[in-house]
Structure formats: C-alpha cells, structure tokens
Design a protein around this motif. Structure first.
Motif, PDB file in Angstrom:
ATOM      1  N   VAL A 133      31.322  40.631  58.557  1.00 49.91           N
ATOM      2  CA  VAL A 133      32.046  41.450  57.631  1.00 49.91           C
ATOM      3  C   VAL A 133      33.033  40.769  56.875  1.00 49.91           C
ATOM      4  N   LYS A 169      36.555  40.078  54.836  1.00 49.11           N
ATOM      5  CA  LYS A 169      37.819  40.706  54.725  1.00 49.11           C
ATOM      6  C   LYS A 169      38.313  40.212  53.512  1.00 49.11           C
ATOM      7  N   GLN A 203      47.349  57.119  54.939  1.00 50.04           N
ATOM      8  CA  GLN A 203      46.038  57.696  54.903  1.00 50.04           C
ATOM      9  C   GLN A 203      46.050  59.088  54.216  1.00 50.04           C
ATOM     10  N   GLU A 262      42.089  57.489  50.091  1.00 52.55           N
ATOM     11  CA  GLU A 262      40.877  58.271  49.840  1.00 52.55           C
ATOM     12  C   GLU A 262      39.838  57.734  49.236  1.00 52.55           C
ATOM     13  N   TYR A 313      38.410  54.387  50.604  1.00 53.87           N
ATOM     14  CA  TYR A 313      37.596  54.804  51.853  1.00 53.87           C
ATOM     15  C   TYR A 313      36.314  55.437  51.371  1.00 53.87           C
ATOM     16  N   ASN A 314      36.315  56.463  50.578  1.00 51.59           N
ATOM     17  CA  ASN A 314      35.160  57.311  50.107  1.00 51.59           C
ATOM     18  C   ASN A 314      34.167  56.089  49.486  1.00 51.59           C
ATOM     19  N   GLY A 337      33.823  53.181  50.299  1.00 54.45           N
ATOM     20  CA  GLY A 337      33.246  52.163  51.274  1.00 54.45           C
ATOM     21  C   GLY A 337      33.877  50.746  50.857  1.00 54.45           C
ATOM     22  N   ASP A 345      37.614  50.177  55.739  1.00 54.94           N
ATOM     23  CA  ASP A 345      37.476  51.210  56.818  1.00 54.94           C
ATOM     24  C   ASP A 345      38.715  51.026  57.593  1.00 54.94           C
ATOM     25  N   GLN A 346      38.484  51.561  58.885  1.00 55.44           N
ATOM     26  CA  GLN A 346      39.770  51.806  59.590  1.00 55.44           C
ATOM     27  C   GLN A 346      40.592  50.575  59.779  1.00 55.44           C
ATOM     28  N   ASN A 390      38.904  44.975  56.230  1.00 53.62           N
ATOM     29  CA  ASN A 390      37.549  44.535  56.347  1.00 53.62           C
ATOM     30  C   ASN A 390      36.852  45.038  55.098  1.00 53.62           C
ATOM     31  N   THR A 391      35.817  44.660  54.517  1.00 53.51           N
ATOM     32  CA  THR A 391      35.273  45.175  53.162  1.00 53.51           C
ATOM     33  C   THR A 391      33.858  44.615  52.907  1.00 53.51           C
ATOM     34  N   SER A 392      33.143  45.538  51.999  1.00 53.07           N
ATOM     35  CA  SER A 392      31.803  45.137  51.771  1.00 53.07           C
ATOM     36  C   SER A 392      32.202  44.429  50.352  1.00 53.07           C
TER      37      SER A 392
END
Lengths: 425, 428
Positions: free
Chosen positions: B256, B258, B292, B298, B301-302, B304, B307-308, B328-330
């Motif tokens: 994953v 970062k 948060q 929001e 996160y929505n 993608g 993440d946490q 961490n990110t896509s």
C-alpha cells in the motif's frame, strides 16, 4: 483494599464489571464481544465493528458520530480486534472526561453511554441489512488494512510464523480477516451475522473510573438490553499440541534487516498452575534486558538491536524475535537455542530468578495503573475461565522455585524458525 | 521548594532549582503504584555544531553522536546500569529526540534507590575504545530496522525535503558511516559540554513525597563538584523559508502506498507563551480542517483516498517547526493535491465559531486524558520547559484562543513555498 477493586454482576445478557477508582481524570469503558475464531466468520467479524462505528440510526455517518463525540469534550471511541487463544475478540472502547475537572458541570456519563449504545445497538440500516454504502466503504478500507500487514515487516513475520505453525487450525487465521473473503460479504449477510452475535456472543462490559453516585447497572440495563443467553462456561482454548516436528521457513523480500521469528510451544496457559513458572521462565529467557537473549545476542555478540521473547497466554506459545543481518542467521539461531538449553540445564542463579520475579511484580503493578491495562488483566480471567486476583498472581510468581522453572523449560519445544531476509544476502 | 497548585485539575507541582542550576520538579499522583522519573538534557541530534566546554572554536561532531552517547552512558567500567535498575525492581530506558536526550525509569518499589541510580549514572560517564566499537554493531542494526520501516522513512523523507541546512534533516541515529567516526574522545567532548546540571531537568511523577525527593537531590548534588558553566553556544546555518525539495518518491517493499505532505514553519524562533499559542492554534486548525468530524476527512475517506492510518500533527522547537499529514493511500499524487487545495481553501475562509468551540472542548478533554499518564506528564513538561512554556498553561491558553488567532497562525504557517510531499510506493 484490593489492588483492583473489581465488582462483577450479571446484567441481562452481559456481564458488568465495575472498577471504582479516583486516580483518573476520565472514565474508561471497554465492551468485549467473544466468540470462537473460525474461518467462516473471521472476515465478517473483522468488518463488523468498523461498520457499526460508521453510522447509527440517529447519527447517520461517521462524521455525525465524530461530531457528537467532540461535543462530549472529545470522548474517544475506538474499535479493535484481537485473538486470544481460540477466540476472536471484538472490542469497543470509549473514554470520556470526568466533568469534575472541567470548568462546567455537565454530566457526561449518561450522554457518552447513550452514544456508545447507539453505535452498538442501533446501527444505520438500509433496505437489506446495513446501509450498503457504509459496508462498501468499509470493505475497501478493510482490504487495504489487510494488505498493509505486509508493509510492517515485524508484523508480517509474526503473521507468517503463526500461519506456518498452525496451517490447518483457526489459530493460524489473522484477526483482520481474509482478503479473498471480503467481496463475498453483503450488507444483508453482515447484518445477519450482527444479529447472531447480539444474541449469542459472550459480552463483558467494563467501567473504570470514579463511578460514585452513578446508577451504572440501571443505565446499562436500559441502554444495552441484550437478552439472556446460555452459558458458555465450558468453552475454553485447546492448547497447542506438543507433538510437533521442528521446521524452518525462509522468505525473501527487498529489505535490509532480516527478521528472525522463532515459535515455541510450551503447553502452559493462563489457567494452569505452571503459568507462574512460565512467566518467570520467559522473563529469564528473553523478557527483560537482564534476560539471556538480550545479554547474549545483543550485549555480548552485537548481533541485534532487539532480541526478546514473549508468551501467548492462552494457546501456550513462546515467540522469540530478533532483527539481524542475514549473514548472521545460523549463528543467531544457534545462540538462541543455546540459551534454551542453558535454561533447561538450570544454568541460572538465585539472583537472576529474584531479579526476574521483581520485574514481573513491577510490570503487573504498573499495568494496573493504566485503565486499559487493568481491563486487559481482568479479561484474561474471562477468556481462560480462571479469575485471578492481582494479589494471588503476585504471590504465585513469588513462590516459583528452580524446579518449577526447570519443569517448564523441559516442556518448551521449538516448532518453527521463520526468517524474512533481504534479497542481496 | 516552591508549591504550585492547579485547582481545577486537582494536581500540585513542586519545584526547586539546585545550587548547581539543576531544575527538579515533582508531581505526586494519588492512587498510582508506579513512579516514573526522567532526567533530561537539552541536547539532541540537532546540536552538532557548538563551542565545546573550555574550547575557543566551534566544532562539528559526527551525525548520530547524541544518540550514541545515550546508549553508552548505560555502560560502566564494571557493569551495565540496566542491570542495577532491574535488580532494584525498576525498568529503565532512554531516548534521543531532535532537541533532548532523556534517561528514565519506572518502578513500583525502591523509588529513592532507583532515583539515586538514575542521577548518579547519568552524571558519571565511562567511555572506552572497546565499548564504543561494540556499540557500532548494535546501533547499526537499529539504523537498519528504521531503514526498513516505511512509516518512518515517509515521515523522515518529508523532513529531509523541508530543510536545506538545518540538522533536523539528519536521522537521529546517524548512518552506519557517520557513527563509524565516533570515538571515546568525541563522546567525552559532547558529554562535558551538554550534561552540566544547569542544562538539565529532573522530573519525578507518581507515588512520591516531594520533600523527600528534593532533600535527597539537594544532598546528592551538593556532594558533586560542579563548576558553573556558561550556556552552550550552538550554531545553525541560515535556513531559507522555502523548502529544499518539493517532492520525493521512495520505492519500498510495500503493498500500500503512503503519502505524507508537510509545511515547514517559515518563521521559527518563538518561545514561551507565543510558541504555545502558535502550536495550539495550528493544531486546532488541523483538527478543524482534517479531524474525523470534518467535511474534508469525510470526502477523502469516502473517495478511498485515505484510511484509518490518516494522521496530522504540528510541532515547533526553538529553531524549526513543521506540520505533517497524510495516510496510506491508493492514489498518492491525487491525495497530495487534494490536501494542498483543502488547506488553501481553508485559509481563505473565516473560522466557524461553533466548530471552534467544539474542537476546543475536544482538545481540553484530550489534555485531561493525557494527564492520566505519568509518562506524558514528565516527557511533555520537560519539552515545554526547554521551550520556556508551561504544560499546565495548555487549558487556559486553549480557552483564550480566538478565531482570529487561529486564522492568523494559519495564514502564516501554510505557505505555498513551504509545502512538500514525500511518498512511499510499492517497488515495481
């Protein structure tokens, strides 16, 4: 007064634990859901708490839930998953300020508990089960969470060692769930699973803080009306068998430092009388900076920055970990094995034993200073079906003899040597 | 001995400055089994260019030496101090940060004896050629452990991007090459310069009696022959406001990606209440933007993009400061752009009073929670003290902060030229 002033009552479908203390400025609430770890349920169970905290009937999004928490002077809410013996534990934790220390006297207890109950009892639902958009988002995050285990090499090596030690048993599963199962979960199937755990799981609810003047029991009855369930008293962990062949597993990745993880079986768990001796054994073997592993692998040979052992309290395992250069692999494994032999041969003195007992005592008493640590200690008693007071525990450790340690050392058996090494080596 | 009560918090702090300049603080904690003590010098990895004690010219010492010294102080001619502590039922440790080196123990018994061990071992160095060589293997493995840690690499990569000259960009432990240059003599030079009691703070928190601690330390220090020493002269090259590198990509063995982004503080140099106010303002702003409960969180996160693992923090010391945030990110590139744009748009809006109130409450609650931890109290109090700030002023300063204060701090801190990105990506 008891070191942990622990009061336990049965309260509908859950067990209520109260620990009254005025040493903290906040109140800690821990809610544990316990069920057997199985391949069929591991993935849904790992997803469920994340879905629950992402929206309730009243607060329909994670943003709305978090806004409410902030209003309560930054109450914290966290979810967590753990493997304890043969069980998959799902945890909700909340911590909120005691208004006594704030400039306004807004009673926070009931409000905070109401919000927790909302998350656990009144989730946001859609036409079929949970709100599907929440479930899809959390499935995506979950896959990433599972993937990222690979990125933390120490964690990855631990997971791999456990898989190698228990290839056909549920204990080999990771608590984060199975990546390839995630897509099969639907908002309906997850909701069905949620309903099932609400009526079947063993639930323990802990409160730590200044609870004077608060009707904890009636508030819990009102907010968490779980129906009564049949006793699970007979469910315990089956300890890892000692009938095992030693094996070696090596893997290569593009990393600089090799991670050496060695898994041993001890046959001793929390509920056993030998548990105290196991603790002292582990302390002398690799639990502290005066232990054999630290002294020999690090201080004497300069092979590693860390070299330690820890025990798993329920399944009966001891895990040794050290970060080394790949070229020192055989030498390090040899030294670690020699330390176990030394323990078996009673190659230790009265002073090492005394020092170790003192450190264990210290560790236990320090754990009790932390609200979460206190709950953790108490919960061992639930998982193992043997509730031990701290006083009893301290006395038990004190009473361990050389013979007791030798008896445990004799049982300890090497199962798997796992080594994650760099490509160049 | 001075008694400083904090009525709302129901805590009392005791303070005394010893004749040789050592500052001692005691905070009794009712109901705790444990006592936690830290003995800290205002000397960290950034202090690598200075005039040594009794020297006339400034010198440059090898990278990683403060941390190396920390390791070596535990070893004496005849024994290892770790063992002394554990025989007395205490666990001991130490850490080196950019600006501090702290030695500590925690115990539930023999407090005075352990305190004596702590103070005496730190004030009685013994370095030999042989033990210095031995340590190089151990620290070499510590360095390799961090080199394989993708979170650490991403975090440190952002800091390296920010600075042209400031030694905060140098890894605290140094490199295998730089520590090879460390000798017994260079360790003594650093020790003599930075470990004078007037450059140190002793903090004891837990199940203790303040009078007993103070009179013990007083006697202990009086028996040692310290000569007064002038404050250490440290040198830092002129550091431009803008960052040194805008972007860095580190391919590593990960699945994953970062992405961390950072803003270098353009105007460091604050101390005392000014620094406390600035630090709290930026941290409040980060909560408003990315907590948060925020719209930004929001959205990210929505979609993608986070993440946490998403986190953010701002920290400032005397000569440097920075905010760092990320996850961490896509999609590491998209996340960097979005974070930057979200910050810029926040800068152009007025701070919402209602949200500010809520975040203020949240911060006050978190501070109360932190006071449950003896470790937090000792470590943070010392850090604040070295920056002329007072930890127990956090709540009053938070209560007094206005939307204007936050807006001003945000405009100053989040400047375009101070922005930089570091990504860890899976190796192809």
């Amino acid at each position: 007064m008891a070191i942990i002033p622990h009061e336990k009552t049965s309260c509908g479908g859950l067990t209520l634990h109260r620990i009254q203390t005025d040493k903290y400025k906040t109140t800690t609430v821990v809610m544990q859901f316990k069920a057997k770890l199985t391949k069929d349920t591991v993935t849904e169970r790992a997803l469920l708490p994340y879905v629950l905290q992402s929206g309730t009937a009243q607060y329909g999004s994670s943003k709305a839930v978090r806004t409410e928490l902030e209003k309560l002077y930054g109450a914290t809410l966290g979810v967590d998953l753990a493997k304890k013996g043969d069980f998959h534990i799902m945890t909700f934790r909340m911590d909120f300020a005691n208004e006594k220390f704030l400039s306004e006297d807004d009673p926070l207890f009931k409000k905070a508990l109401t919000l927790l109950a909302d998350v656990v009892m009144n989730p946001k639902t859609g036409y079929a089960g949970f709100d599907p958009s929440i479930v899809e988002k959390e499935k995506r995050t979950m896959k990433q969470r599972i993937e990222s285990i690979y990125d933390d090499k120490m964690r990855y090596s631990n997971m791999r060692l456990t898989q190698e030690m228990f290839p056909d048993e549920p204990f080999g599963l990771h608590v984060f769930g199975e990546s390839e199962q995630v897509d099969k979960v639907t908002s309906q199937s997850l909701y069905d699973y949620y309903k099932k755990i609400c009526s079947e799981d063993e639930i323990d609810l802990y409160f730590v803080g200044n609870l004077e003047g608060i009707e904890v029991e009636s508030i819990v009855k009102e907010l968490f009306p779980f129906e009564e369930r049949s006793s699970r008293e007979s469910e315990t962990t089956v300890k890892a068998s000692l009938e095992v062949e030693e094996k070696e597993v090596q893997e290569t990745q593009e990393i600089k430092q090799g991670k050496l993880h060695m898994g041993f079986r001890s046959g001793v768990g929390y509920a056993d009388d030998e548990y105290y001796a196991l603790q002292v054994f582990n302390g002398m073997f690799g639990g502290f900076s005066h232990s054999k592993l630290f002294r020999n692998v690090r201080e004497k040979e300069s092979l590693a920055y860390y070299a330690a052992s820890r025990y798993e309290s329920h399944k009966g395992l001891i895990i040794v970990m050290s970060g080394i250069e790949a070229k020192n692999y055989s030498k390090t494994v040899e030294i670690i094995k020699e330390q176990l032999t030394a323990m078996r041969n009673g190659d230790f003195n009265e002073e090492e034993m005394k020092q170790t007992k003192t450190m264990i005592r210290n560790q236990l008493l320090e754990t009790v200073d932390d609200a979460k640590g206190m709950v953790e200690l108490l919960y061992h008693g639930v998982v193992s079906r043997k509730l031990r007071s701290i006083e009893e525990w301290l006395d038990g450790v004190e009473a361990v003899t050389t013979e007791d340690i030798l008896a445990v050392a004799d049982k300890v058996k090497l199962d798997t040597v796992y080594f994650l090494k760099g490509e160049e080596a | 001995m001075k008694t400083i009560p904090f009525n709302q918090l129901q805590e009392t702090l005791y303070h005394q400055t010893m004749d040789n300049g050592l500052d001692v603080y005691v905070l009794p904690k009712k109901g705790f089994n444990k006592t936690y003590a830290t003995f800290t010098t205002k000397y960290g990895s950034v202090d690598n260019h200075f005039v040594p004690l009794n020297g006339s010219e400034n010198i440059q010492v090898p990278d990683g030496i403060a941390h190396f010294l920390e390791h070596k102080l535990f070893e004496k001619e005849d024994r290892d101090v770790f063992q002394d502590f554990s025989k007395q039922g205490a666990s001991s440790n130490a850490f080196t940060s950019f600006t501090r080196t702290a030695y500590l123990f925690s115990t539930t018994q023999n407090v005075m004896q352990n305190l004596e061990t702590l103070v005496n071992f730190v004030q009685d160095p013994y370095f030999s050629d042989k033990s210095v060589e031995k340590e190089k293997g151990i620290i070499g493995q510590e360095i390799e452990m961090y080199n394989d840690n993708s979170d650490w690499r991403a975090y440190f990569g952002v800091i390296e991007n920010m600075f042209h000259h400031h030694p905060v960009k140098i890894d605290i432990a140094g490199t295998v090459e730089s520590i090879a240059k460390i000798t017994k003599e260079s360790l003594y030079t650093c020790y003599e310069t930075f470990y004078h009691p007037s450059n140190m703070v002793l903090f004891v928190v837990g199940a203790v009696e303040p009078n007993e601690i103070m009179s013990f330390v007083e006697k202990n220090q009086a028996a040692k022959s310290y000569k007064d020493q002038p404050p250490v002269e440290r040198f830092f090259d002129e550091e431009p406001k803008k960052v040194a590198e805008k972007k860095r990509v580190l391919p590593m063995s990960v699945q994953v990606a970062k992405c961390l982004v950072g803003f270098k503080e353009p105007n460091p140099g604050r101390q005392g209440e000014e620094l406390l106010k600035h630090e709290l303002s930026i941290n409040l702003a980060l909560d408003l933007m990315f907590g948060q409960s925020s719209e930004n969180y929001e959205t990210l996160y929505n979609e993608g993009l986070i993440d946490q693992s998403f986190s953010y923090d701002f920290t400032e010391e005397e000569k440097f400061g920075f905010s760092i945030l990320g996850s961490n990110t896509s999609s590491p590139d998209e996340l960097a752009d979005r974070l930057y744009n979200m910050i810029q748009s926040f800068k152009n809006k007025a701070v919402d009073e209602e949200q500010l109130e809520r975040i203020r409450k949240k911060k006050i609650g978190s501070f109360l929670r932190a006071l449950n931890s003896p470790e937090f109290i000792a470590n943070q109090f010392t850090r604040y003290r070295f920056n002329q700030m007072d930890l127990f002023e956090v709540v009053p300063v938070l209560e007094a902060l206005t939307a204007k204060d936050v807006e001003k701090a945000v405009k100053e801190h989040f400047a375009e030229e101070c922005f930089t990105v570091c990504q860890v990506v899976p190796k192809a």
